[in-house]
Design a protein around this motif. Sequence first.
Motif, PDB file in Angstrom:
ATOM      1  N   LEU A 345       1.087  -1.217   0.184  1.00  0.00           N
ATOM      2  CA  LEU A 345      -0.018  -0.061  -0.374  1.00  0.00           C
ATOM      3  C   LEU A 345       0.531   1.296   0.117  1.00  0.00           C
ATOM      4  O   LEU A 345       2.307   1.220   0.337  1.00  0.00           O
ATOM      5  CB  LEU A 345      -1.355   0.310   1.032  1.00  0.00           C
ATOM      6  N   PHE A 346       0.657   1.745  -0.639  1.00  0.00           N
ATOM      7  CA  PHE A 346       0.587   3.455  -0.595  1.00  0.00           C
ATOM      8  C   PHE A 346      -0.071   4.486   0.478  1.00  0.00           C
ATOM      9  O   PHE A 346      -0.779   4.769   0.345  1.00  0.00           O
ATOM     10  CB  PHE A 346       1.231   4.327  -2.119  1.00  0.00           C
ATOM     11  N   PRO A 347       0.711   4.192   1.617  1.00  0.00           N
ATOM     12  CA  PRO A 347      -0.499   5.420   2.849  1.00  0.00           C
ATOM     13  C   PRO A 347      -0.416   6.660   2.236  1.00  0.00           C
ATOM     14  O   PRO A 347       0.379   7.339   2.519  1.00  0.00           O
ATOM     15  CB  PRO A 347       0.735   5.127   3.877  1.00  0.00           C
ATOM     16  N   ALA A 348      -1.701   7.426   2.470  1.00  0.00           N
ATOM     17  CA  ALA A 348      -2.169   8.475   2.173  1.00  0.00           C
ATOM     18  C   ALA A 348      -2.103   9.692   3.424  1.00  0.00           C
ATOM     19  O   ALA A 348      -3.492   9.794   3.452  1.00  0.00           O
ATOM     20  CB  ALA A 348      -2.994   8.441   1.110  1.00  0.00           C
ATOM     21  N   GLY A 359      10.965  -3.675  -1.017  1.00  0.00           N
ATOM     22  CA  GLY A 359      11.085  -4.079  -1.748  1.00  0.00           C
ATOM     23  C   GLY A 359      11.554  -3.431  -2.805  1.00  0.00           C
ATOM     24  O   GLY A 359      10.519  -1.989  -2.906  1.00  0.00           O
ATOM     25  N   PRO A 360      12.115  -4.190  -4.021  1.00  0.00           N
ATOM     26  CA  PRO A 360      12.221  -3.657  -5.171  1.00  0.00           C
ATOM     27  C   PRO A 360      10.624  -2.917  -6.158  1.00  0.00           C
ATOM     28  O   PRO A 360      10.588  -2.297  -6.916  1.00  0.00           O
ATOM     29  CB  PRO A 360      13.192  -3.829  -5.121  1.00  0.00           C
ATOM     30  N   THR A 361      10.610  -4.196  -6.169  1.00  0.00           N
ATOM     31  CA  THR A 361       9.452  -4.497  -6.522  1.00  0.00           C
ATOM     32  C   THR A 361       8.346  -3.258  -5.992  1.00  0.00           C
ATOM     33  O   THR A 361       7.275  -2.622  -6.559  1.00  0.00           O
ATOM     34  CB  THR A 361       8.457  -5.410  -6.296  1.00  0.00           C
ATOM     35  N   TYR A 366       6.046   2.548  -6.871  1.00  0.00           N
ATOM     36  CA  TYR A 366       5.543   3.214  -6.124  1.00  0.00           C
ATOM     37  C   TYR A 366       5.586   4.628  -7.471  1.00  0.00           C
ATOM     38  O   TYR A 366       5.262   5.023  -7.784  1.00  0.00           O
ATOM     39  CB  TYR A 366       6.010   3.283  -4.983  1.00  0.00           C
ATOM     40  N   ASP A 367       7.441   3.821  -7.816  1.00  0.00           N
ATOM     41  CA  ASP A 367       7.593   5.441  -9.367  1.00  0.00           C
ATOM     42  C   ASP A 367       7.120   5.085 -10.409  1.00  0.00           C
ATOM     43  O   ASP A 367       6.625   6.118 -10.916  1.00  0.00           O
ATOM     44  CB  ASP A 367       9.092   4.339  -9.922  1.00  0.00           C
ATOM     45  N   LEU A 368       6.365   4.284 -11.147  1.00  0.00           N
ATOM     46  CA  LEU A 368       4.633   4.274 -12.003  1.00  0.00           C
ATOM     47  C   LEU A 368       4.031   5.203 -11.443  1.00  0.00           C
ATOM     48  O   LEU A 368       3.527   6.242 -12.331  1.00  0.00           O
ATOM     49  CB  LEU A 368       4.543   3.216 -12.516  1.00  0.00           C
ATOM     50  N   TYR A 369       3.422   4.853  -9.994  1.00  0.00           N
ATOM     51  CA  TYR A 369       2.907   6.159 -10.048  1.00  0.00           C
ATOM     52  C   TYR A 369       2.756   7.374  -9.413  1.00  0.00           C
ATOM     53  O   TYR A 369       2.624   8.706 -10.158  1.00  0.00           O
ATOM     54  CB  TYR A 369       1.971   5.637  -8.147  1.00  0.00           C
ATOM     55  N   ALA A 370       4.365   7.512  -9.219  1.00  0.00           N
ATOM     56  CA  ALA A 370       4.522   9.115  -9.427  1.00  0.00           C
ATOM     57  C   ALA A 370       4.722   9.625 -10.671  1.00  0.00           C
ATOM     58  O   ALA A 370       4.870  10.468 -10.939  1.00  0.00           O
ATOM     59  CB  ALA A 370       6.119   9.194  -8.404  1.00  0.00           C
TER      60      ALA A 370
END
Length: 427
Positions: A345-348, A359-361, A366-370
């Motif tokens: 999850l990406f805590p908001a 981890g790297p995955t 996260y980088d794709l989302y950013a």
Amino acid sequence: MRKLWALGLAAVTAVAGLSACSVGSNSGNNSTGAKKEITFLVFETPNLTPQYWDAAIKRVTDKNPDITVKKLVSPTQDRTAYAKQLLTAGNFPDVMIAVSPAGFAEAGNLYAWTDDELKDFQFPHNGAVNGKVYQLPANTQTIPIVYYNKDLFTQAGISSPPTTYADVIADSEKLKAKGITPFVTGGVHDSIGPLVAGVFGTDVYAKNPNWMHDRRAGKAKFSDPDVKKAFGKVADLAAKGYIDKSTVSRDYAAGQQAFLDGKGAMYAMGNWLAGAIDDTKTAPKFQVGQFNWPGDADNKTVSAFTGGGLLVSSKAKNLEAARKFALGFQLDKDNLDNSAVADGLFPAIKGYSPPSKVGPTYKAGYDLYAQGVKDNKIVPAFIFEAGDDGPIAGMTAKIDSSIIDLVTGRKTVDQVCQFLDDEWAKG
């Protein structure tokens, strides 16, 4: 995640009793009346184990020794349906996680959070119902990221992930020609739903991110050309054998395991899958890559949803304790870190940064989302929205069943779209 269907009421009551256990309780203190007990409905997945929930609950009760928690476990991934059954049986939980507020909120069964209580959340009004927030907007999830098996891609002579939908079709044909199932899927909601969210995101929401609001206002319909095109792509993938229609009875856990076991090349799933891939206990033996679901022109669109947090019953016997527990659970740094590591999850939460141990995955997702945020390419995640941003009460289940009809060929695209418009009109 959803959607396996219902137990009878008698069975529900029995299961609720069998699956409940107390966490952080103290019988001596309870006998004095000093403790305030609340019930908490959770769900289990391969990533979110009983031990995960017990430890998360204990962190909060350790800080709030006046609260004890009776944990209830949904017998299926459809915790919203289970919560409805418990409500009907008179056993509505005091606190719930990842349950859709639709229907419950309108009926007055949920507590509405105040602006002051929401001050630590990045998107405090996401998922509002009639302008009020009933579910803590705790996490951002990208739905889907497409995870792919690099080894199987290489076997099929594919050197890079697809960047357009035409590439998806071409790559799928290459994979199928090698006897490789292009897409791992399962039953609705959370095994094939993310794939549909990807298609809908590129074909509908990329053009009109307010489509669902327009549908609620009667300005849009499922029979609109862009929606028919999106559903047509789903039906076409199944008709060509790129989606194995025989897997619609496969549950969420089995779908995830099928991908991790290398039984298919691509898996359109929420970013929470990163937890299983990065975990040394469950990591696959092959290398995993990621890409955004591609549209006809590019693969920059990112479908995402912020919400999925805790809800509190407005009729909880110990309402103050339930509210305190829910906020304490949701804002606890260790709980947030563990949700990032275990469930991707990406805590908001304002000021939050993922721990270095992700981890790297997780980091790649996260980088794709950013990048999607930077490119202003974030769109809603179809059928994963909540409140005013999602379908009206009762429609998600009908959309889910219609997706199965598309995949199995039981209904045509036109029939599905007409059915959904007719059902929506019934309200």
